[in-house]
Every structure is written in structure tokens, then in C-alpha cells.
Design a protein around this motif. Sequence first.
Motif, PDB file in Angstrom:
ATOM      1  N   UNK A  35      -7.386  27.088  36.387  1.00  0.00           N
ATOM      2  CA  UNK A  35      -8.142  28.003  37.057  1.00  0.00           C
ATOM      3  C   UNK A  35      -7.740  28.855  35.811  1.00  0.00           C
ATOM      4  N   UNK A  36      -7.997  28.089  34.961  1.00  0.00           N
ATOM      5  CA  UNK A  36      -8.078  28.915  33.438  1.00  0.00           C
ATOM      6  C   UNK A  36      -9.399  29.387  33.051  1.00  0.00           C
ATOM      7  N   UNK A  37     -10.370  28.444  33.460  1.00  0.00           N
ATOM      8  CA  UNK A  37     -11.592  29.264  32.787  1.00  0.00           C
ATOM      9  C   UNK A  37     -12.494  30.150  34.194  1.00  0.00           C
ATOM     10  N   UNK A  38     -11.470  30.335  34.741  1.00  0.00           N
ATOM     11  CA  UNK A  38     -11.819  31.603  36.426  1.00  0.00           C
ATOM     12  C   UNK A  38     -10.721  32.655  35.718  1.00  0.00           C
ATOM     13  N   UNK A  39      -9.840  32.204  34.744  1.00  0.00           N
ATOM     14  CA  UNK A  39      -9.235  33.212  34.406  1.00  0.00           C
ATOM     15  C   UNK A  39     -10.003  34.075  32.988  1.00  0.00           C
ATOM     16  N   UNK A  40     -10.270  33.389  32.051  1.00  0.00           N
ATOM     17  CA  UNK A  40     -10.781  34.181  30.642  1.00  0.00           C
ATOM     18  C   UNK A  40     -11.844  33.997  31.296  1.00  0.00           C
ATOM     19  N   UNK A  41     -13.125  34.357  32.435  1.00  0.00           N
ATOM     20  CA  UNK A  41     -14.167  34.412  32.694  1.00  0.00           C
ATOM     21  C   UNK A  41     -13.506  36.533  32.814  1.00  0.00           C
ATOM     22  N   UNK A  42     -13.080  36.152  33.569  1.00  0.00           N
ATOM     23  CA  UNK A  42     -12.514  37.489  34.598  1.00  0.00           C
ATOM     24  C   UNK A  42     -11.240  38.531  33.576  1.00  0.00           C
TER      25      UNK A  42
END
Length: 70
Positions: A35-42
Motif C-alpha cells: 500500500x505504500x505506493x498508493x499512499x505516496x500517489x495520493x
Amino acid sequence: MTDLENGKDTVQMGMVLSLLQRMGVRVSLELPDEVANVFHAEFDKVTRRRSLKSASRPKPAQVSSKFLSG
């Protein structure tokens, strides 16, 4: 602080984090890799939106010193 201590349902997370920061408490967030990539994108979206919003605000008018003197 009282609302937080009493477990009030409507306590805002931003207010809690601000209070903790004023108290000198450091908070960190550990995310699983998936989920780290999703968090950073948001987070990047929010950051861009905020910078665009602040750039589009009208600047306060500058008053010339000749108008202030008299």
C-alpha cells in the motif's frame, strides 16, 4: 484535549496530530509495501492540489509608502 481524553467520536485526526506535535510527541506511519505506493500517489495528489490552490490565490495589494505618508 478533553474531547480526546473522553473518547469523543468526532475528534479530528488533524487536531490530534497538531496537539501531539505541540507536546513534542513524534508520530510515524509504517505501511506495508503493497500500500505504500498508493499512499505516496495520493499524498502527491494532495500536495499538488494544495500548491496549485495557493498559487491561484490573489496576492494582497501592495500599498505604496507615498500613500501612507499623507
